[in-house]
Design an enzyme around this catalytic site. Structure first.
Site, short mmCIF file in Angstrom:
data_model
loop_
_atom_site.label_atom_id
_atom_site.label_comp_id
_atom_site.label_asym_id
_atom_site.label_seq_id
_atom_site.Cartn_x
_atom_site.Cartn_y
_atom_site.Cartn_z
N TYR A 185 15.01 -3.21 15.19
CA TYR A 185 14.82 -4.16 13.63
C TYR A 185 16.05 -4.37 13.06
O TYR A 185 15.81 -5.45 12.12
CB TYR A 185 15.09 -2.30 13.38
CG TYR A 185 14.56 -2.23 11.39
CD1 TYR A 185 13.55 -2.49 11.07
CD2 TYR A 185 15.71 -1.72 11.06
CE1 TYR A 185 13.41 -1.87 9.62
CE2 TYR A 185 15.29 -1.36 9.27
CZ TYR A 185 14.34 -1.49 8.58
OH TYR A 185 13.78 -1.49 6.92
N ASN A 221 7.96 -8.25 1.64
CA ASN A 221 7.85 -6.60 2.00
C ASN A 221 7.54 -5.80 3.49
O ASN A 221 8.36 -4.90 3.32
CB ASN A 221 7.41 -5.90 0.91
CG ASN A 221 7.83 -4.89 0.73
OD1 ASN A 221 8.62 -4.07 0.59
ND2 ASN A 221 6.26 -3.57 1.12
N SER A 270 17.18 -5.63 4.94
CA SER A 270 18.04 -3.81 4.97
C SER A 270 18.69 -3.89 4.94
O SER A 270 20.37 -5.18 6.33
CB SER A 270 17.31 -2.97 5.96
OG SER A 270 17.88 -2.19 6.45
N ALA A 307 18.02 -6.77 14.28
CA ALA A 307 17.92 -8.21 14.65
C ALA A 307 16.88 -8.57 13.49
O ALA A 307 17.12 -9.77 13.18
CB ALA A 307 17.78 -8.53 15.90
N SER A 364 0.75 -0.88 0.14
CA SER A 364 -0.04 -0.49 0.11
C SER A 364 1.10 1.46 0.06
O SER A 364 0.54 2.34 0.30
CB SER A 364 -0.99 -0.41 1.05
OG SER A 364 -0.02 -0.66 2.83
N ARG A 365 2.21 1.10 0.50
CA ARG A 365 3.02 1.88 0.17
C ARG A 365 4.60 1.87 -0.06
O ARG A 365 4.72 0.61 -0.41
CB ARG A 365 3.39 3.05 2.13
CG ARG A 365 1.44 3.94 2.19
CD ARG A 365 1.61 4.02 3.65
NE ARG A 365 2.13 3.64 4.40
CZ ARG A 365 2.90 3.08 5.56
NH1 ARG A 365 4.03 3.71 5.77
NH2 ARG A 365 2.85 2.01 6.35
N VAL A 395 -0.07 -9.27 9.27
CA VAL A 395 1.30 -9.87 8.33
C VAL A 395 1.15 -11.10 9.81
O VAL A 395 2.28 -11.84 9.17
CB VAL A 395 2.12 -10.13 7.13
CG1 VAL A 395 2.18 -9.60 5.12
CG2 VAL A 395 3.45 -8.92 8.43
N LYS A 413 15.88 -8.02 10.77
CA LYS A 413 16.47 -8.29 9.07
C LYS A 413 17.16 -8.80 9.31
O LYS A 413 18.12 -9.71 8.47
CB LYS A 413 16.99 -6.88 8.67
CG LYS A 413 15.76 -5.45 8.44
CD LYS A 413 14.63 -6.04 7.63
CE LYS A 413 13.56 -5.13 7.52
NZ LYS A 413 12.16 -5.40 6.63
P1 NAP Z 1 6.08 1.69 4.46
O1 NAP Z 1 6.08 3.00 3.33
O2 NAP Z 1 6.24 2.23 6.07
O3 NAP Z 1 5.33 0.84 3.98
C1 NAP Z 1 5.31 -0.34 5.09
C2 NAP Z 1 4.73 -1.31 4.60
O4 NAP Z 1 4.90 -2.37 5.18
C3 NAP Z 1 3.43 -0.78 3.86
O5 NAP Z 1 2.81 -0.84 2.62
C4 NAP Z 1 2.27 -1.50 4.67
O6 NAP Z 1 0.80 -1.21 5.18
C5 NAP Z 1 2.97 -2.80 5.18
N1 NAP Z 1 2.69 -2.88 6.65
C6 NAP Z 1 3.50 -2.30 7.64
N2 NAP Z 1 2.76 -2.74 8.33
C7 NAP Z 1 1.84 -4.19 8.85
C8 NAP Z 1 1.82 -5.56 9.55
N3 NAP Z 1 1.58 -5.73 10.87
N4 NAP Z 1 1.02 -6.56 8.37
C9 NAP Z 1 1.29 -6.18 6.66
N5 NAP Z 1 1.29 -4.88 6.13
C10 NAP Z 1 2.26 -3.83 6.99
O7 NAP Z 1 7.83 0.80 4.33
P2 NAP Z 1 9.23 1.01 2.95
O8 NAP Z 1 10.16 2.27 3.04
O9 NAP Z 1 8.11 0.60 2.05
O10 NAP Z 1 9.52 -0.27 3.85
C11 NAP Z 1 9.34 -1.78 3.29
C12 NAP Z 1 9.66 -2.62 3.40
O11 NAP Z 1 11.36 -2.29 2.99
C13 NAP Z 1 9.88 -3.10 4.76
O12 NAP Z 1 10.47 -4.37 5.05
C14 NAP Z 1 11.10 -2.17 5.95
O13 NAP Z 1 11.56 -2.63 6.97
C15 NAP Z 1 12.24 -1.84 3.92
N6 NAP Z 1 13.49 -1.03 4.33
C16 NAP Z 1 13.44 0.19 3.76
C17 NAP Z 1 14.05 0.77 4.03
C18 NAP Z 1 14.01 2.18 3.59
O14 NAP Z 1 14.88 2.96 3.75
N7 NAP Z 1 12.88 2.58 3.44
C19 NAP Z 1 15.43 0.12 3.71
C20 NAP Z 1 15.28 -0.62 4.50
C21 NAP Z 1 14.74 -1.93 4.47
P3 NAP Z 1 -0.11 0.27 5.56
O15 NAP Z 1 0.13 1.86 5.08
O16 NAP Z 1 -1.62 -0.17 4.45
O17 NAP Z 1 -0.26 0.02 7.21
#
Ligand code: NAP
Length: 241
Positions: free
Chosen positions: A151, A86, A138, A153, A11-12, A60, A155
């Site tokens: 976080y 994801n 990550s 741990a 969704s985001r 999830v 990842k």
């Molecule tokens: P984000 O913009 O905060 O989006 C998080 C997504 O996860 C949203 O679609 C949210 O859904 C969903 N979500 C959160 N809690 C959930 C739950 N309990 N059950 C199901 N869905 C859930 O994050 P992002 O930056 O895109 O990150 C996506 C992935 O990449 C994550 O695993 C994050 O750890 C990893 N990551 C991100 C970065 C970064 O710098 N952004 C770096 C390294 C790794 P809703 O909005 O509908 O709640």
């Protein structure tokens, strides 16, 4: 036959970029947790343009939610060929200030969620003799980040899961890989001030900027499409690691 990709947290951010990139190639089932309105907007925007698209509400961290979501995807598209774990949450602060409940709740989403989803899709993949899973880890799971111990741990555990599961299911033709994004420009980065982002990009990211969600999405799809690559952790981090 068009393959079906199941993406958690579409969704985001990175997940949404992946839904958009995948929609031209696969049937897409994606989950959301809190942002129903946004998920439904994405669904109606992409519906009918390419293959099928389905948004499914799913926390999830709940095994029954994940079971129901995968069943819904299978009901609509017959099968799931590709899983992208994801969905994730972050938390910052000192380890000594973290409560056991906060620790457990982060692990429940970031790690347990990947286990629940893999457990749901793998039996069919194994019996068909093919499939692909990509976990979104990550850079902090590789390097460890101060004030992000839980976080990091979670990842790092995903990296262990990726390597071990890859070996377990390779004989049945299923690949398991991970991406390790660096600092990507999504809502997750909003907790940092502009000054903190500048310090990060200037001092720690050789390419000198935040990554785009679409750049991570392309790396994920690259891994999905490699039949002879498994057990790998692909950094998408502008040179951080
Ligand atoms: P984000 O913009 O905060 O989006 C998080 C997504 O996860 C949203 O679609 C949210 O859904 C969903 N979500 C959160 N809690 C959930 C739950 N309990 N059950 C199901 N869905 C859930 O994050 P992002 O930056 O895109 O990150 C996506 C992935 O990449 C994550 O695993 C994050 O750890 C990893 N990551 C991100 C970065 C970064 O710098 N952004 C770096 C390294 C790794 P809703 O909005 O509908 O709640």
């Amino acid at each position: 036959m068009t393959k079906t990709i199941f993406i958690t947290g579409g969704s985001r951010g990175i997940g949404e970029a992946l839904v958009r990139a995948a929609a031209g190639k696969y049937n897409v089932a994606f989950t959301y947790c809190h942002n129903e309105m946004r998920a439904k907007e994405i669904e109606s925007e992409l519906d009918g343009k390419y293959g099928g698209i389905l948004a499914i509400k799913c926390d999830v961290s709940s095994p029954s939610d994940v079971h129901t979501a995968v069943e819904a995807a299978k009901k609509r598209f017959k099968r799931v060929d590709i899983l992208i774990n994801n969905a994730g949450v972050s938390a910052s602060g000192l380890l000594v200030d973290m409560t056991p409940e906060e620790w457990r709740s982060l692990m429940a989403v970031n790690l347990d969620g990947a286990f629940f989803a893999a457990r749901e899709v793998l039996p069919d993949m194994l019996s068909r003799g093919g499939g692909a899973i990509v976990n979104v880890s990550s850079v902090w799971g590789v390097r460890g980040g101060a004030c992000e111990v839980a976080y990091s741990a979670s990842k790092a555990a995903l990296i262990g899961m990726t390597k071990a599961l890859a070996k377990e299911v390779a004989p049945m033709g299923v690949t398991v890989n991970a991406v390790a994004p660096g600092a990507i420009d999504t809502d997750m980065m909003k907790r940092y001030s502009p000054e903190e982002i500048s310090a990060l990009t200037d001092e720690h990211i050789p390419l000198g900027r935040l990554g785009k969600p679409s750049e991570v999405a392309e790396a994920i799809l690259f891994l999905v499409e490699q039949p002879y690559v498994t057990g790998q952790i692909l950094g998408v981090d502008g040179g951080m690691c």
